[in-house]
Structure formats: structure tokens, C-alpha cells
Design a protein around this motif. Structure first.
Motif, PDB file in Angstrom:
ATOM      1  N   LEU A 244      19.846  13.317   2.288  1.00 39.33           N
ATOM      2  CA  LEU A 244      18.669  12.486   2.548  1.00 39.33           C
ATOM      3  C   LEU A 244      17.353  13.214   2.312  1.00 39.33           C
ATOM      4  CD1 LEU A 244      19.761  10.753   5.890  1.00 39.33           C
ATOM      5  CD2 LEU A 244      19.642   9.694   3.631  1.00 39.33           C
ATOM      6  N   ARG A 245      17.396  14.541   2.206  1.00 41.41           N
ATOM      7  CA  ARG A 245      16.170  15.332   2.207  1.00 41.41           C
ATOM      8  C   ARG A 245      15.184  14.935   1.093  1.00 41.41           C
ATOM      9  NH1 ARG A 245      16.172  19.401   5.517  1.00 41.41           N
ATOM     10  NH2 ARG A 245      18.396  19.774   5.329  1.00 41.41           N
ATOM     11  N   PRO A 246      15.618  14.689  -0.152  1.00 39.19           N
ATOM     12  CA  PRO A 246      14.640  14.287  -1.178  1.00 39.19           C
ATOM     13  C   PRO A 246      13.921  12.987  -0.824  1.00 39.19           C
ATOM     14  CG  PRO A 246      16.678  15.019  -2.203  1.00 39.19           C
ATOM     15  CD  PRO A 246      16.962  14.915  -0.735  1.00 39.19           C
ATOM     16  N   LEU A 247      14.661  12.019  -0.286  1.00 40.55           N
ATOM     17  CA  LEU A 247      14.046  10.758   0.118  1.00 40.55           C
ATOM     18  C   LEU A 247      13.075  10.978   1.267  1.00 40.55           C
ATOM     19  CD1 LEU A 247      13.772   7.663   0.129  1.00 40.55           C
ATOM     20  CD2 LEU A 247      15.820   7.578   1.563  1.00 40.55           C
ATOM     21  N   LEU A 248      13.486  11.742   2.249  1.00 41.48           N
ATOM     22  CA  LEU A 248      12.613  12.030   3.382  1.00 41.48           C
ATOM     23  C   LEU A 248      11.326  12.707   2.918  1.00 41.48           C
ATOM     24  CD1 LEU A 248      15.223  13.321   6.005  1.00 41.48           C
ATOM     25  CD2 LEU A 248      14.135  11.069   5.930  1.00 41.48           C
ATOM     26  N   GLY A 249      11.452  13.619   1.964  1.00 39.43           N
ATOM     27  CA  GLY A 249      10.285  14.315   1.459  1.00 39.43           C
ATOM     28  C   GLY A 249       9.288  13.375   0.813  1.00 39.43           C
ATOM     29  N   ARG A 250       9.765  12.332   0.150  1.00 41.14           N
ATOM     30  CA  ARG A 250       8.865  11.394  -0.515  1.00 41.14           C
ATOM     31  C   ARG A 250       8.035  10.600   0.488  1.00 41.14           C
ATOM     32  NH1 ARG A 250      11.395   7.911  -5.289  1.00 41.14           N
ATOM     33  NH2 ARG A 250       9.158   7.656  -5.689  1.00 41.14           N
ATOM     34  N   ILE A 251       8.587  10.382   1.678  1.00 39.36           N
ATOM     35  CA  ILE A 251       7.841   9.590   2.655  1.00 39.36           C
ATOM     36  C   ILE A 251       7.137  10.470   3.691  1.00 39.36           C
ATOM     37  CG2 ILE A 251       9.388   7.633   2.370  1.00 39.36           C
ATOM     38  CD1 ILE A 251      10.637   8.371   5.081  1.00 39.36           C
ATOM     39  N   GLY A 252       7.196  11.800   3.516  1.00 34.17           N
ATOM     40  CA  GLY A 252       6.422  12.685   4.373  1.00 34.17           C
ATOM     41  C   GLY A 252       7.158  13.233   5.585  1.00 34.17           C
ATOM     42  N   ILE A 253       8.471  13.202   5.566  1.00 35.08           N
ATOM     43  CA  ILE A 253       9.252  13.709   6.697  1.00 35.08           C
ATOM     44  C   ILE A 253       9.977  14.990   6.300  1.00 35.08           C
ATOM     45  CG2 ILE A 253      11.257  13.272   8.188  1.00 35.08           C
ATOM     46  CD1 ILE A 253      10.487  10.385   8.318  1.00 35.08           C
ATOM     47  N   GLU A 254       9.805  16.031   7.120  1.00 40.56           N
ATOM     48  CA  GLU A 254      10.606  17.236   7.007  1.00 40.56           C
ATOM     49  C   GLU A 254      11.457  17.326   8.268  1.00 40.56           C
ATOM     50  OE1 GLU A 254       8.201  20.664   6.339  1.00 40.56           O
ATOM     51  OE2 GLU A 254       7.058  19.729   4.713  1.00 40.56           O
ATOM     52  N   ALA A 255      12.753  17.484   8.077  1.00 44.27           N
ATOM     53  CA  ALA A 255      13.671  17.504   9.213  1.00 44.27           C
ATOM     54  C   ALA A 255      14.795  18.501   8.945  1.00 44.27           C
ATOM     55  CB  ALA A 255      14.252  16.109   9.452  1.00 44.27           C
ATOM     56  N   ASP A 256      15.269  19.142  10.019  1.00 46.21           N
ATOM     57  CA  ASP A 256      16.345  20.131   9.914  1.00 46.21           C
ATOM     58  C   ASP A 256      17.354  19.892  11.024  1.00 46.21           C
ATOM     59  OD1 ASP A 256      15.232  21.812   7.773  1.00 46.21           O
ATOM     60  OD2 ASP A 256      13.666  22.263   9.250  1.00 46.21           O
ATOM     61  N   ALA A 257      18.572  20.334  10.782  1.00 43.97           N
ATOM     62  CA  ALA A 257      19.603  20.270  11.813  1.00 43.97           C
ATOM     63  C   ALA A 257      19.293  21.310  12.892  1.00 43.97           C
ATOM     64  CB  ALA A 257      20.975  20.533  11.195  1.00 43.97           C
ATOM     65  N   LEU A 258      19.345  20.860  14.146  1.00 49.08           N
ATOM     66  CA  LEU A 258      19.142  21.772  15.272  1.00 49.08           C
ATOM     67  C   LEU A 258      20.463  22.159  15.920  1.00 49.08           C
ATOM     68  CD1 LEU A 258      16.021  20.175  16.999  1.00 49.08           C
ATOM     69  CD2 LEU A 258      16.099  22.014  15.314  1.00 49.08           C
ATOM     70  N   GLY A 259      21.504  21.601  15.462  1.00 49.57           N
ATOM     71  CA  GLY A 259      22.832  21.853  16.007  1.00 49.57           C
ATOM     72  C   GLY A 259      23.785  20.847  15.399  1.00 49.57           C
ATOM     73  N   GLU A 260      24.972  20.753  15.950  1.00 49.65           N
ATOM     74  CA  GLU A 260      25.963  19.839  15.398  1.00 49.65           C
ATOM     75  C   GLU A 260      25.636  18.388  15.699  1.00 49.65           C
ATOM     76  OE1 GLU A 260      29.800  20.917  16.749  1.00 49.65           O
ATOM     77  OE2 GLU A 260      29.871  22.804  15.626  1.00 49.65           O
TER      78      GLU A 260
ATOM     79  N   GLN B  81       0.834  -1.202   0.000  1.00 48.13           N
ATOM     80  CA  GLN B  81       0.000   0.000   0.000  1.00 48.13           C
ATOM     81  C   GLN B  81       0.873   1.258   0.000  1.00 48.13           C
ATOM     82  OE1 GLN B  81      -2.562  -0.505   3.391  1.00 48.13           O
ATOM     83  NE2 GLN B  81      -4.074  -1.695   2.236  1.00 48.13           N
ATOM     84  N   LEU B  82       1.937   1.242   0.802  1.00 46.77           N
ATOM     85  CA  LEU B  82       2.846   2.396   0.844  1.00 46.77           C
ATOM     86  C   LEU B  82       3.536   2.596  -0.505  1.00 46.77           C
ATOM     87  CD1 LEU B  82       4.470   1.909   4.360  1.00 46.77           C
ATOM     88  CD2 LEU B  82       3.079   3.855   3.648  1.00 46.77           C
ATOM     89  N   LEU B  83       3.989   1.507  -1.090  1.00 49.00           N
ATOM     90  CA  LEU B  83       4.676   1.608  -2.378  1.00 49.00           C
ATOM     91  C   LEU B  83       3.743   2.167  -3.443  1.00 49.00           C
ATOM     92  CD1 LEU B  83       7.322   1.001  -3.893  1.00 49.00           C
ATOM     93  CD2 LEU B  83       6.437  -1.291  -4.366  1.00 49.00           C
ATOM     94  N   GLY B  84       2.479   1.710  -3.436  1.00 49.45           N
ATOM     95  CA  GLY B  84       1.521   2.233  -4.395  1.00 49.45           C
ATOM     96  C   GLY B  84       1.253   3.712  -4.205  1.00 49.45           C
ATOM     97  N   ARG B  85       1.182   4.146  -2.948  1.00 47.46           N
ATOM     98  CA  ARG B  85       0.923   5.561  -2.677  1.00 47.46           C
ATOM     99  C   ARG B  85       2.093   6.442  -3.083  1.00 47.46           C
ATOM    100  NH1 ARG B  85      -1.554   5.364   3.460  1.00 47.46           N
ATOM    101  NH2 ARG B  85      -3.304   3.944   3.053  1.00 47.46           N
ATOM    102  N   VAL B  86       3.312   6.027  -2.727  1.00 52.64           N
ATOM    103  CA  VAL B  86       4.470   6.887  -2.959  1.00 52.64           C
ATOM    104  C   VAL B  86       4.773   7.009  -4.451  1.00 52.64           C
ATOM    105  CG1 VAL B  86       6.371   5.223  -2.914  1.00 52.64           C
ATOM    106  CG2 VAL B  86       6.692   7.479  -1.892  1.00 52.64           C
ATOM    107  N   ARG B  87       4.355   6.045  -5.235  1.00 47.40           N
ATOM    108  CA  ARG B  87       4.558   6.134  -6.681  1.00 47.40           C
ATOM    109  C   ARG B  87       3.638   7.167  -7.318  1.00 47.40           C
ATOM    110  NH1 ARG B  87       5.396  -0.320  -8.051  1.00 47.40           N
ATOM    111  NH2 ARG B  87       7.666  -0.332  -7.766  1.00 47.40           N
ATOM    112  N   LYS B  88       2.588   7.530  -6.609  1.00 49.70           N
ATOM    113  CA  LYS B  88       1.679   8.568  -7.098  1.00 49.70           C
ATOM    114  C   LYS B  88       2.069   9.947  -6.591  1.00 49.70           C
ATOM    115  CE  LYS B  88      -2.225   5.337  -7.196  1.00 49.70           C
ATOM    116  NZ  LYS B  88      -3.552   5.013  -6.611  1.00 49.70           N
ATOM    117  N   GLY B  89       2.974  10.009  -5.639  1.00 46.76           N
ATOM    118  CA  GLY B  89       3.390  11.284  -5.062  1.00 46.76           C
ATOM    119  C   GLY B  89       3.832  11.074  -3.625  1.00 46.76           C
ATOM    120  N   ALA B  90       4.308  12.151  -3.011  1.00 44.99           N
ATOM    121  CA  ALA B  90       4.792  12.054  -1.634  1.00 44.99           C
ATOM    122  C   ALA B  90       3.669  11.623  -0.698  1.00 44.99           C
ATOM    123  CB  ALA B  90       5.366  13.396  -1.169  1.00 44.99           C
ATOM    124  N   LEU B  91       4.031  10.882   0.343  1.00 50.40           N
ATOM    125  CA  LEU B  91       3.045  10.447   1.328  1.00 50.40           C
ATOM    126  C   LEU B  91       2.505  11.643   2.109  1.00 50.40           C
ATOM    127  CD1 LEU B  91       4.762   7.257   2.839  1.00 50.40           C
ATOM    128  CD2 LEU B  91       3.087   7.386   0.985  1.00 50.40           C
TER     129      LEU B  91
END
Length: 585
Positions: A464-480, A430-440
Motif C-alpha cells: 500500500l505504501r506507494p498509494l499512501l505516499g500519493r495521498i500524503g500518508i507515511e506509515a510504518d509497522a509498529l509491531g505484528e 479538487q483532490l483528484l486535480g491536485r494528486v495528478r500534479k504530484g503527491a498531496l
């Protein structure tokens, strides 16, 4: 220090030239067997006999009923770069024979004692010639039938440094037999007889079909576990046909030695074809295991370059992508059409994962032990709903055993299902079918979920950001040393998966050397991880409706016989096996 005179360029002695060539082509007795048998096949043989002594170290004799070599040409057969198989530059672009370099016999004769006896159909008698090192004897009349017999004695007798690297006679015999079996598989119309120390090691008749030959060589007990594959992509542009037998996931092996790939009758090792096989079985077998396969490919001679490896084991296809696509599609389609549920085998003890069967007697004992403990009537704890599927619920009764296994029936018998493994496969598809239509779809978190990370992991976040975006994750560095997760897949959020724990596992997986964020495999790995974390677990009690929904999903989802890791989701105890257990047959 060398003097200037020692560094002058000078021609090498002919014997040394041949021994250098032998070093590329003749590694061990098995190499000699390969070269001689291929010569027999090129000569149109319908029956080939191979004799070995001391694993081929002391004697290899290959006899055939092929066209034979005229007596006048017999000395040339032991001369370097003399051949009847090519005549000009253009022939190298459309090689249709197994041997063509014109150096095999000369190379063998440079490191062994060789006798060639041959006769053509229009000759009254045979002729024989002997070679040893750089000496080639005179041709003499001899007795013998139409065809050729080549005897090779005392391999590497004059190069002791190479002889001492040979293994034991038993090991060398094993390697010779591997080549003989491969050549026999590739040429089912030709009869093969192999003898070791005078005892028959292989005897297969001529005139077999490819399937008959494969089962004769590999073992008829494999027949129920093999699926036939075929493809015909023959056109002016590609010119490719394929036939083969591929194993059910249950007979996958720990190595790829059970993969036999042939191109125009030639045994080859090709990464393109191996990759196509792995892709076709993706999710059906564990990543560390390899499918069993016999694959025979025919292409137009000009569509492949076989002159890229001294032993002719590697080739270069003109259209590599077409070969990959044809193999992948043919194998995938055969697997899709098959019932891949492994059966309980009453004849065997429980086998380790991958062997594919479970002892029926032991299964019955265990089933009786757990049967009193099953229950589906108690109210389940609150849980997120299964993804809905528009399909009727099965009419057959269903029970849950130890809150981990689901038992039901189909037209073949009793089916026992691992609830976590099956639900994981459903989630993954189900996840594979959804992600092929666009980001989760993603869910914004009220405050970022903070993940402790190494400096190298923080540095890799942009990659990693493009991959994370496809599965619905946005993440940023908060420090080192930390990363903040601002959005999380709605799917995982609803399944109550911890964002910190998931992101930590994802970062660990991304740290593997073979993890390429922009590759399809990386996406599948991450989706697999999502499915595993979101699926019901062993020990989760399911309601009647959830059990029913799970069975519906099994029938609706492709490759439901295994989880994304390749482990089986279900096994079947057939009606026939039940009858045997209860002594009704």
C-alpha cells in the motif's frame, strides 16, 4: 471398466456431428430466431416477419423478402458447412456478413423439423425442401413470393434431454423477443413484424433512422432522458465510427440489460465497451448500477475477428484500446455537455434511488413543512473554510433548509441541493486535480497515530505504501498488530479528520478482493473516502458566504450533478412544474 476396443478412435455419425454443432449454436428457441433472422438480413431483406408458437418451442417461422435461394441450391442449404458467404481462407479475415459458418440450418434441422421455401427474382415459382434429423427431402415446386420462409417445428423433438431443459413458453417467448428487438435496433432500415400465438408483439416500419428505431423499440417516453453520442475516428489505421444514445444518470439500471451494443449490425457482448461505458459514467451513477445505452459501432471487417464464439456474440478487436478510447470519449463528452440535474416529475410518485424523479406534489408538501424552519442568519460555529474559487458569487437568493439542503434558483426553476453530496463532489474533484500534479501535501504528526491492525494488514503495508505516499500518508509497522501513521494529508488535517479513524477505514477498504493499490480506481476510491470525510455534513449550519461559495462551486466543478458515489447532488423543480402546482397552467 472400458475395454480397449471401446476406446478406439472412430468417426462419429453425421447426425451426431450436427447435433454436437447444434449444441454450440442452438441453445433454445431464441438461438434459432437469431440465426434465421441474421440469414434474412444477409439476404438483403427489407421486411422480416417472425411467427412464434409456444414461445418458439413448437413453431418458429421467419419469412423475408430477400434475394431468395435458387431451387437447385435448396438441399445444400440444409447441409453442414455449405454457405454462399465465404469461399476461402482469406474471407475469414474480412467477414462482412452476420452468418458465415454454414452450419446453422443444418444444426437446426438435426434437432427439429424444418421446411425451407424460397424463390429468387429470376425464378417463375418457389421451391420447398424439408429436413428432419439426418433426412433431407427432395426439392419440390411450390407457391410463394420472392424471398425465403423457414419454418422450424418441434425443437429438440429427437433430443428429449435437451428439450426438458427449456423453460416455460412465456420465458422462451421473452428471450426470443429480446433477440428480435436487438436485431431490429441494429438494423433500423429493415421492417420487423413479430407475432406470438397470432398476436402482434412487435411491428416496426422499414426505413427508420437509428434514433427513430431506438425510440420505437425502447419507448418514446425515454426520449428526454437520452443523449446522442457520435465519433468518427475513421482512418486507415483504425477505421472506426460510432453513433449511439446514452441515458442520463437518472435512468441507470440495476443490471446491464439496458445496454445494447452493435458492431457492424451484429449484437455483441464486449467487456472493453462495457468498461468504457462504466468509466464514462464514473461518479455519475452508483457503482452497482449500469448506464442505459444503445451503441452502434462500424469498423472495417479486417479490424475485428468475429470468429471467436460459436454464437458470434463475442469478438476480438485488432485495436482494443482505440475502441475503448473512442467509446469512452464520445460518451464522456456527451455527458459533459448536458445538464444532468434530475427534474421533479409531477406525474410520478417518489421513486427509489436511480429512477431519477421525485413526486412534485409530495415534494411541495414537504417543502411547505420545512420552509418555516430554514435560517441562514444565525452565526455558524467555527469551521475550516471552503477551498477558495476565483469566481463571482451568484446574485440569486439562497436559503438553507434544516441545515442540510440549499435552495436556490436558475433560469429553469428552483434547484434544491444536498449540501454534503455537492461539497463531497467539489472536494473529490479538487483532490483528484491536485494528486495528478504530484503527491498531496502532508503534515507531520508530533507522535505517530497508532492504528490497531490485523497481521495480514500489517503484511500488506508495503504493497500500500506507494498509494499512501500519493495521498500524503507515511506509515510504518509498529509491531505484528499495529501501524503508526507519521504524516497525514494537510487537507484532512485542516478538516479535522481523525488519522486513526481514516487509516482504519482505508485498511478496511484495501481488504476488498477487487482493491488493487496500483490501479487508478483504488486511488479514486481513497480520494472519494477523503472527500466524504472532509465535506460538510447534513445538519451543519452554513453562513451566507459559505452558502454562496457552495453555489459557485457547483457551477465551476465538472459533474457537479452527482457525488462521487453517483447519488444526485441536486434536483430541479421547473417553472412549468411550479405553474402546474399552483394551477396556473
Amino acid at each position: 471398466m472400458e475395454s480397449g476396443r471401446d476406446r478406439r478412435i472412430r468417426p462419429l455419425p453425421p447426425l451426431l456431428v450436427n447435433q454436437i454443432a447444434a449444441g454450440e449454436v442452438i441453445e433454445r428457441p431464441a438461438s434459432v430466431v437469431k440465426e434465421l433472422v441474421e440469414n434474412s438480413l444477409d439476404a438483403g431483406a427489407t421486411r422480416i416477419r417472425i411467427e412464434l408458437e409456444a414461445g418458439g418451442i413448437e413453431l418458429i417461422r421467419v419469412s423475408d423478402d430477400g434475394y431468395g435461394i435458387p431451387g437447385d441450391d435448396l438441399r445444400l442449404a440444409l447441409s453442414p458447412h455449405a454457405t454462399s458467404k465465404i469461399g476461402g481462407q482469406g474471407d475469414l479475415d474480412r467477414i462482412g456478413t452476420l452468418g458465415f459458418r454454414g452450419e446453422a440450418l443444418a444444426s437446426i434441422a438435426s434437432v427439429a423439423r424444418v421446411e425451407v421455401r424460397s424463390r429468387t427474382a429470376d425464378e417463375a415459382g418457389a421451391s420447398v425442401v424439408e429436413g428432419e434429423g439426418e433426412r433431407i427431402g427432395e426439392v419440390r415446386p411450390a407457391s410463394g413470393p420472392v424471398g425465403t420462409s423457414v419454418g422450424v417445428r418441434n425443437l429438440f423433438f429427437n433430443t428429449p434431454a435437451r428439450r426438458k431443459f427449456l423453460k416455460t413458453a412465456t420465458t422462451e417467448k421473452t428471450r426470443c423477443m429480446e433477440w428480435i428487438r436487438n436485431l431490429a435496433l441494429a438494423h433500423p432500415g429493415v421492417g420487423f413484424e413479430a407475432l406470438s400465438e397470432g398476436k402482434v408483439a412487435l411491428d416496426v416500419p422499414s426505413g427508420q433512422t437509428p434514433r427513430e428505431r431506438a425510440l420505437t423499440v425502447l419507448g418514446t417516453e425515454l426520449a428526454p432522458q437520452l443523449l446522442e453520442v457520435s465519433a468518427d475516428a475513421f482512418d486507415d489505421a483504425r477505421g472506426l465510427t460510432l453513433w449511439g444514445l446514452v441515458g442520463m444518470p437518472a435512468v441507470a439500471r440495476a443490471t446491464n440489460k439496458a445496454q445494447h451494443v452493435f458492431l457492424n449490425g451484429r449484437t455483441i457482448r464486449d467487456k472493453t465497451i462495457q468498461h468504457a461505458l462504466r468509466e464514462a459514467y464514473r461518479g455519475l451513477i452508483e457503482p452497482g448500477r449500469h448506464p442505459t445505452a444503445v451503441v452502434m459501432i462500424e469498423v472495417a471487417p479486417e479490424a475485428v475477428d468475429v470468429n471467436v464464439h460459436p454464437a458470434k456474440l463475442e469478438v476480438r478487436f485488432r485495436d482494443q484500446s482505440a475502441v475503448h478510447a473512442t467509446v469512452h470519449r464520445a460518451v464522456r463528452d456527451a455527458l459533459r455537455a448536458a445538464d444532468l440535474t434530475p427534474m421533479v416529475d409531477e406525474r410520478r410518485e417518489p421513486a427509489p434511488f436511480g429512477a431519477g424523479t421525485v413526486g412534485a406534489a409530495e415534494f411541495a408538501d414537504r417543502f411547505r413543512e420545512v420552509l418555516p424552519g430554514w435560517s441562514s442568519s444565525a452565526p455558524p460555529p467555527p469551521r475550516p473554510e471552503f477551498a477558495p474559487l476565483a469566481a463571482p458569487r451568484p446574485a440569486s437568493s439562497i436559503l438553507q433548509v434544516h441545515n442540510s439542503y440549499v435552495v436556490t434558483q436558475d433560469e429553469h426553476g428552483v434547484v434544491i441541493i444536498d449540501q454534503h453530496a455537492l461539497h463531497e463532489r467539489v472536494m473529490f474533484e479538487q483532490l483528484l486535480g491536485r494528486v495528478r500534479k504530484g503527491a498531496l501535501e502532508r503534515q507531520a504528526l508530533l507522535t505517530p497515530a497508532v492504528v490497531e491492525a490485523g497481521a495480514d494488514e500489517v503484511d500488506r503495508l508495503d504493497e500500500l505504501r506507494p498509494l499512501l505516499g500519493r495521498i500524503g500518508i507515511e506509515a510504518d509497522a509498529l509491531g505484528e498488530r499495529s501501524i503508526g501513521v507519521r504524516t497525514f494529508p494537510t487537507f484532512l488535517f485542516e478538516r479535522r479528520v481523525d488519522p486513526v479513524e481514516f487509516m482504519r477505514d482505508l485498511l478496511d477498504r484495501a481488504g476488498d478482493e477487487d482493491f488493487a493499490p496500483d490501479d487508478e480506481q483504488a486511488l479514486r476510491d481513497v480520494l472519494d473516502m477523503m472527500a466524504c470525510k472532509a465535506a460538510v455534513k447534513a445538519g451543519d449550519r452554513l453562513s451566507d458566504s459559505e452558502l454562496s461559495d457552495l453555489i459557485v462551486m457547483r457551477d465551476a466543478v465538472e459533474r457537479s450533478s452527482s457525488c462521487p458515489h453517483g447519488r444526485p447532488t441536486s434536483v430541479r423543480l421547473t417553472i412549468g412544474q411550479l405553474e402546474k402546482l399552483f394551477h396556473r397552467s
